[in-house]
Structure formats: C-alpha cells, structure tokens
Design a protein around this motif. Structure first.
Motif, short mmCIF file in Angstrom:
data_model
loop_
_atom_site.label_atom_id
_atom_site.label_comp_id
_atom_site.label_asym_id
_atom_site.label_seq_id
_atom_site.Cartn_x
_atom_site.Cartn_y
_atom_site.Cartn_z
N UNK A 38 0.82 -1.21 0.00
CA UNK A 38 0.00 0.00 0.00
C UNK A 38 0.86 1.27 0.00
N UNK A 39 0.21 2.33 -0.50
CA UNK A 39 0.88 3.62 -0.57
C UNK A 39 -0.13 4.75 -0.39
N UNK A 40 0.39 5.93 -0.07
CA UNK A 40 -0.49 7.07 0.15
C UNK A 40 -0.86 7.75 -1.17
N UNK A 41 -1.69 8.76 -1.09
CA UNK A 41 -2.18 9.44 -2.29
C UNK A 41 -1.05 10.10 -3.08
N UNK A 42 -0.07 10.67 -2.40
CA UNK A 42 1.05 11.31 -3.10
C UNK A 42 1.82 10.27 -3.91
#
Length: 177
Positions: A38-42
């Motif tokens: 998983x990763x953040x929006x940026x």
C-alpha cells in the motif's frame, strides 16, 4: 500520441487527471501488495504520473482499462519498461471489485497483441511477485511459462513469465476465443 485500443468489453486509453482518484483506494489498500503498495495518495499520484510519462520517454506505456458499458476504470494494463527492470514487460492490475470477470485476460491479451503487432516486439514477459497466484494463473492462461526469477529493487525477487512469441501467441489467442 497514445492510441485508444478496444476489446469486446473494454477501452484501453491513456490516463486522465481523474484516474488518480479512481485508483487511490486500491493503492492505499492491502490489495495493492503485489504491485508495490500500500501507498499514500502522493505516491499513487507519482505512480500514475510515471505510467503516463512512460509514453513520452519510451513511446509506449500502460493504459487504463475502462468498461465500455459503464465508463468505469477496471484496471491498468500494458507494455512498460521502468528504469531498473530487466526488459520491457506486459503488466496488469485489475481493481478487486472487477476480479473474476475475465477483464484481466481480455485487457492483457490486447496489450500483448499491441506490443507484438504495433510496437514490433518479438518477445514479452511479465514480472510477477511470488505468491500472486491470480497473476500466475492469468499468465498461464495467456500461454506464458515461468522462466526464472530476477531481483528488482524495491520489489525484491520477481518471477519472470515468458509469453509466447508473436505467431504462437496469435494461434493461442485464437484458441482462447
């Protein structure tokens, strides 16, 4: 510069500004673990920008696979060659809510055909994270065979699945339909 491709149920198109939001939930979830999340929006924005930028840098890249009947994005598929990769590949991702409907096979088969027929590739591979059984099954369904493994940072070891050469793939595709 970016072509629009079609299948029976899908349109494969270039990325648009709203696509970041369409894929943000997926990349923020554990479902994205096989593709670097998983990763953040940026980070998702940077990923989508890299996919879109591949067209300018390589002359080809991934497409958004969109359902013709609803206009909804169902996944990302296509030829790509990011820095550090062992060779160009065909990659695919289908959003979880669209799994099990044959969209991945339909989109990936069209992407392989595009790489062979339009880009002139004579070989294609897919690099798949160990344990991604759905992608292993899809690669096999497309006629690919596991060829070995390679370490790719930051993903670690990836299994290399070699797709059939162009003439054999076309014959296999005809049998699939």
């Amino acid at each position: 510069m970016i072509p629009t491709l079609e299948t029976e149920r899908l349109v494969l198109r270039g990325f648009r500004p709203g696509d970041v939001e369409a894929f943000a939930g997926f990349y923020a979830s554990d479902a994205s673990r096989f593709v670097g999340g998983p990763e953040d929006l940026v980070s998702t924005w940077k990923r989508i920008a890299a996919y879109a930028g591949c067209w300018a840098l390589r002359g080809y890249g991934k497409f958004v696979a969109e359902d013709k009947s609803t206009g909804r994005a169902v996944g990302i598929v296509g030829p790509t060659y990011p820095e550090g990769w062992p060779e160009p590949e065909i990659g695919w991702t289908v959003l979880p809510e669209f799994e099990g409907r044959g969209y991945a096979a339909e989109a990936a088969a069209r992407a392989i055909s595009y790489a062979y027929d339009d880009l002139g590739w004579t070989t294609a591979m897919s690099a798949i994270v160990p344990g991604n059984e759905r992608s292993f099954r899809l690669a096999g369904r497309l006629g690919a065979h596991q060829e070995g493994a390679v370490e790719v940072k930051p993903y670690g070891m990836l299994d290399i699945w070699r797709h059939l050469p162009p003439a054999d793939f076309r014959a296999h595709l005809a049998r699939m339909q």
